[in-house]
Design an enzyme around this catalytic site. Sequence first.
Site, PDB file in Angstrom:
ATOM      1  N   HIS A   1       0.831  -1.203   0.000  1.00 19.91           N
ATOM      2  CA  HIS A   1       0.000   0.000   0.000  1.00 19.91           C
ATOM      3  C   HIS A   1       0.865   1.252   0.000  1.00 19.91           C
ATOM      4  O   HIS A   1       1.955   1.271   0.575  1.00 19.91           O
ATOM      5  CB  HIS A   1      -0.901   0.033   1.241  1.00 19.91           C
TER       6      HIS A   1
ATOM      7  N   GLU B   1      -6.360  -0.228  -6.175  1.00 21.33           N
ATOM      8  CA  GLU B   1      -7.350   0.722  -5.668  1.00 21.33           C
ATOM      9  C   GLU B   1      -6.862   2.144  -5.942  1.00 21.33           C
ATOM     10  O   GLU B   1      -5.661   2.417  -5.878  1.00 21.33           O
ATOM     11  CB  GLU B   1      -7.556   0.570  -4.149  1.00 21.33           C
TER      12      GLU B   1
END
Length: 318
Positions: free
Chosen positions: A38, A106
Amino acid sequence: MPEYGYHLSCEQYGPAELVEQARMAEQAGFQALWISDHYHPWNDAQGQSPFVWSVIGALSEAVSLPVETAVTCPTVRIHPAVVAQAAATSAVMTGGRFRLGVGTGEALNEHVLGDRWPPAGVRLEMLEEAVQVMRRLLTGEEVTHHGTHYTVENARLYTVPDEPVPIDISGFGPKATALAARVGDGYITMTPEEEMVTQYRKGGGGAKLVSGGTKVCFGHDREECVRTVHELWYNEQLPGEMGQILPTPRHFEQLKPLVTKDMVRDGVVCGDDVDQHVSALRAFADAGFDRVYVNQIGPDQRGFFDFYRTKVLPQLPR
C-alpha cells in the site's frame, strides 16, 4: 490439505514490527507469509504504510518462510518493468521463496501521481498486459514492447532467480477470476467461496495454487475486540466498489458511520473462542483453498501467536 500462513499488514504496522511479527509467525508454526502493498493506509487510525519491497528484503534475512505480496498493483503507480525488477530481486534474496501476487488495485494507492483511474474493464486489460511484460523480463531476456498500455525499450534484468517468479492474480468477481485462470500461476481471493474456486479450476487454473485470507481480532474481551476492529478496519465491511474507487483515507473515514458494530460482530471473528477461529479458517479448507492466511487486527500480537500455536493450528486440517 491447505497450508496456513500469516498476513502482515503494512497499513497498520511499521517495518520493524512487521519483521518481528514474521519471526513470531514462523515460531508459532505458520508456513508462509503474505504482505500487503500500500501507498496509503485505509484510514489514519491504521497509521502506517512502509515500502513493501524494503520490508521484503528484511524478511529474507529474518525468516525462512515463503513470502508473497498480497497484492501488488503493477499497472499505474509503478510500471510493470520496475515491479518485475523488484520481484526478481526479492526472489533472489529469498532463495526462490517469493511469489508475486498482483491485482487491479485501488485508487487509494494508485492515483497518487495524478494519473486517471480507469474503469474496472480497462484495469483488467492493463493487468493482463503488465503480466505479459513482467514474465518476459523475469526470464532475463532483453525486452522491447510497444503495447496498448505500456512501452518497454531495451530492458533487461540482470539479477534474476534460477526459476521464474510465480505470478498469482487476485480476483473477487467472475471476470477477474477468469483472467486468473487464463494467465495466472495461481489465484488469490478473500472469501471462502467454493464457487469461485471451481470457476478458477475449471476455467484453466487446474491444480494451480489457490490462496485466501481473513482477518481476526484475538483478545480475551470480545467487545473490546469488536471496538478495535470497528476503529481500525471498518473499511472491510463497506459494500460494492467503494474500496476500489475512493482516493484518500479521509474518504474512507467519511463512510465509517455506515459500518455498525453489529456488522463487525457478524463479519469478523473477535475474541478467544477457539471454535470460531478454527471454523473461519476451516471454511477456506472446505472450499478447496491450498493456502489460508490470517491477520491479527488487535494489539496483542504475542498473545495471538501463542493462541494459534497452542489451540488453533493444531485443530486445522493439514
